[in-house]
Motif scaffolding. Structure first.
Motif, mmCIF file in Angstrom:
data_model
loop_
_atom_site.group_PDB
_atom_site.id
_atom_site.type_symbol
_atom_site.label_atom_id
_atom_site.label_comp_id
_atom_site.label_asym_id
_atom_site.label_seq_id
_atom_site.Cartn_x
_atom_site.Cartn_y
_atom_site.Cartn_z
ATOM 1 N N VAL A 276 12.707 -2.864 0.138
ATOM 2 C CA VAL A 276 13.864 -3.530 -0.477
ATOM 3 C C VAL A 276 13.403 -4.624 -1.437
ATOM 4 N N LEU A 277 12.411 -5.409 -1.003
ATOM 5 C CA LEU A 277 11.912 -6.478 -1.877
ATOM 6 C C LEU A 277 11.278 -5.916 -3.143
ATOM 7 N N MET A 278 10.545 -4.812 -3.016
ATOM 8 C CA MET A 278 9.938 -4.209 -4.197
ATOM 9 C C MET A 278 11.016 -3.728 -5.167
ATOM 10 N N ASN A 279 12.051 -3.093 -4.626
ATOM 11 C CA ASN A 279 13.136 -2.586 -5.479
ATOM 12 C C ASN A 279 13.885 -3.709 -6.177
ATOM 13 N N LYS A 280 13.876 -4.892 -5.597
ATOM 14 C CA LYS A 280 14.549 -6.043 -6.186
ATOM 15 C C LYS A 280 13.642 -6.836 -7.127
ATOM 16 N N GLY A 281 12.396 -6.395 -7.278
ATOM 17 C CA GLY A 281 11.496 -7.038 -8.215
ATOM 18 C C GLY A 281 10.715 -8.216 -7.670
ATOM 19 N N TYR A 282 10.728 -8.413 -6.365
ATOM 20 C CA TYR A 282 10.011 -9.553 -5.803
ATOM 21 C C TYR A 282 8.500 -9.359 -5.806
ATOM 22 N N TRP A 283 8.030 -8.172 -6.152
ATOM 23 C CA TRP A 283 6.593 -7.947 -6.255
ATOM 24 C C TRP A 283 5.948 -8.916 -7.236
ATOM 25 N N SER A 284 6.730 -9.354 -8.233
ATOM 26 C CA SER A 284 6.168 -10.257 -9.244
ATOM 27 C C SER A 284 5.891 -11.649 -8.684
ATOM 28 N N ARG A 285 6.470 -11.973 -7.535
ATOM 29 C CA ARG A 285 6.264 -13.293 -6.924
ATOM 30 C C ARG A 285 5.299 -13.246 -5.745
ATOM 31 N N MET A 286 4.810 -12.058 -5.407
ATOM 32 C CA MET A 286 4.017 -11.886 -4.198
ATOM 33 C C MET A 286 2.560 -11.566 -4.509
ATOM 34 N N LYS A 287 1.715 -11.877 -3.570
ATOM 35 C CA LYS A 287 0.296 -11.521 -3.643
ATOM 36 C C LYS A 287 0.140 -10.201 -2.895
ATOM 37 N N ILE A 288 -0.172 -9.122 -3.625
ATOM 38 C CA ILE A 288 -0.262 -7.790 -3.032
ATOM 39 C C ILE A 288 -1.606 -7.189 -3.402
ATOM 40 N N ALA A 289 -2.346 -6.743 -2.384
ATOM 41 C CA ALA A 289 -3.658 -6.126 -2.589
ATOM 42 C C ALA A 289 -3.571 -4.638 -2.274
ATOM 43 N N PRO A 290 -4.330 -3.803 -2.974
ATOM 44 C CA PRO A 290 -4.257 -2.353 -2.749
ATOM 45 C C PRO A 290 -4.980 -1.882 -1.498
ATOM 46 N N GLY A 291 -5.753 -2.741 -0.845
ATOM 47 C CA GLY A 291 -6.478 -2.342 0.358
ATOM 48 C C GLY A 291 -7.417 -3.444 0.793
ATOM 49 N N TYR A 292 -8.051 -3.262 1.951
ATOM 50 C CA TYR A 292 -8.904 -4.317 2.495
ATOM 51 C C TYR A 292 -10.221 -4.451 1.733
ATOM 52 N N VAL A 293 -10.693 -3.397 1.116
ATOM 53 C CA VAL A 293 -11.890 -3.520 0.276
ATOM 54 C C VAL A 293 -11.603 -4.469 -0.885
ATOM 55 N N SER A 294 -10.437 -4.319 -1.484
ATOM 56 C CA SER A 294 -10.039 -5.209 -2.576
ATOM 57 C C SER A 294 -9.941 -6.655 -2.103
ATOM 58 N N VAL A 295 -9.386 -6.858 -0.917
ATOM 59 C CA VAL A 295 -9.276 -8.207 -0.367
ATOM 60 C C VAL A 295 -10.657 -8.838 -0.195
ATOM 61 N N LEU A 296 -11.590 -8.073 0.375
ATOM 62 C CA LEU A 296 -12.930 -8.612 0.609
ATOM 63 C C LEU A 296 -13.650 -8.924 -0.695
ATOM 64 N N ARG A 297 -13.410 -8.123 -1.726
ATOM 65 C CA ARG A 297 -14.005 -8.427 -3.028
ATOM 66 C C ARG A 297 -13.477 -9.743 -3.571
#
Length: 310
Positions: A276-297
């Protein structure tokens, strides 16, 4: 320091949307607890039936991840989200989730609510888990070695028995219940003729894989998030793949940004809340990583960069 700002669900969702993403089920939380224990038993049985190095390592990883899963379900209980009946919520959260892994629901609840109230501020009791990042890759590797060799587990148990992580923090109240539940587990396995399964298939995962995935979870949740006044920036959501969910991030714990904004939403509603949040466009205000490898980098730096920063 004043508490961090809160967002009113009415400012984000329609009444129908909020009712759908926040509803507490009388059976889903209990089913998740049963699933966690079911996978622990199944993983142990896999090694008993097919004993070899591969099945043992896999069993340790699966059981350690479900031990984290029990802690996550205790976390839901701390928010009153495991079951709509408060007495059932607290009993299951304490005896079937917290006590087996050495935690205590009521003391955790007080500690954790303070973390939500003062997230990423100087009064956040969990600030020490995120403040040091980014760290060097060598530093992370040393921490991983300490986790997998039982050093982290030993240090935590000593602190649990003899004192808290910080002055005035009491955590040893969980020892008695932890020992009682674990004595029942050992006794049951001994009567069944598998006494060795308790140290090999419960303590070893708790002393190795559980500390590691707990560390990865902590890094994923708050390390390098760049928290600002906006509550949507206070934690990270990691889009874990099925393998990561099985071995690192059970029970939708990777939707942590959503949880921090709407902390009483049950864990099994977080995927719907995220959508629901993604559909409402809140992704632009959030910190979202594609996976844990990305987080560790993001949370680590090469030695050259670390030396230059110093």
């Amino acid at each position: 320091m004043p508490a961090v700002a809160r967002i009113d669900p009415k400012d984000v969702f329609t009444p129908e949307e909020w009712a759908r993403v926040s509803a507490k089920s009388s059976w889903r939380g209990l089913a998740l607890v049963a699933c966690a224990w079911g996978l622990i038993v199944a993983a142990g049985a896999m090694f008993v039936v097919w004993p070899n190095p591969f099945t043992y390592i896999l069993a340790v990883m699966l059981i350690g991840a479900r031990q984290l899963g029990l802690a996550i379900l205790m976390h839901d209980a701390a928010h009153g989200a495991l079951h709509p009946n408060a007495k059932i919520n607290d009993w299951v959260g304490e005896w079937l989730c917290a006590a087996p892994v050495g935690a205590r629901l009521d003391s955790y609840r007080a500690y954790h609510i303070k973390h939500h109230r003062f997230t990423e501020t100087e009064d956040d009791p969990d600030l020490s888990l995120s403040a040091p990042f980014p760290i060097s890759r060598q530093s992370l590797l040393r921490k991983v070695v300490r986790d997998l060799t039982g050093q982290t587990f030993f240090k935590q148990r000593v602190a649990q028995i003899f004192g808290g992580r910080k002055p005035g923090e009491v955590v040893n109240a969980s020892v008695g219940r932890f020992l009682a539940i674990n004595a029942v587990m050992f006794g049951t396995l001994a009567l069944a003729g598998y006494w060795w399964a308790y140290p090999a298939l419960w303590i070893v995962p708790m002393a190795t894989w559980l500390p590691l995935v707990t560390r990865l979870r902590n890094i994923g949740e708050h390390a390098c998030v760049g928290a600002q006044a906006d509550p949507f920036t206070h934690a990270r959501t990691t889009l874990a793949n099925p393998i990561e969910r099985l071995l690192i991030a059970p029970f939708w714990v990777h939707y942590h940004a959503e949880h921090h904004v709407f902390m009483h939403v049950p864990c099994y509603r977080l995927p719907a809340l995220h959508d629901v949040l993604m559909n409402k466009g809140y992704w632009s205000r959030m910190k979202i990583a594609p996976g844990y490898v990305s987080v560790l980098r993001e949370a680590t730096t090469p030695r050259s960069a670390a030396l230059a920063a110093a």
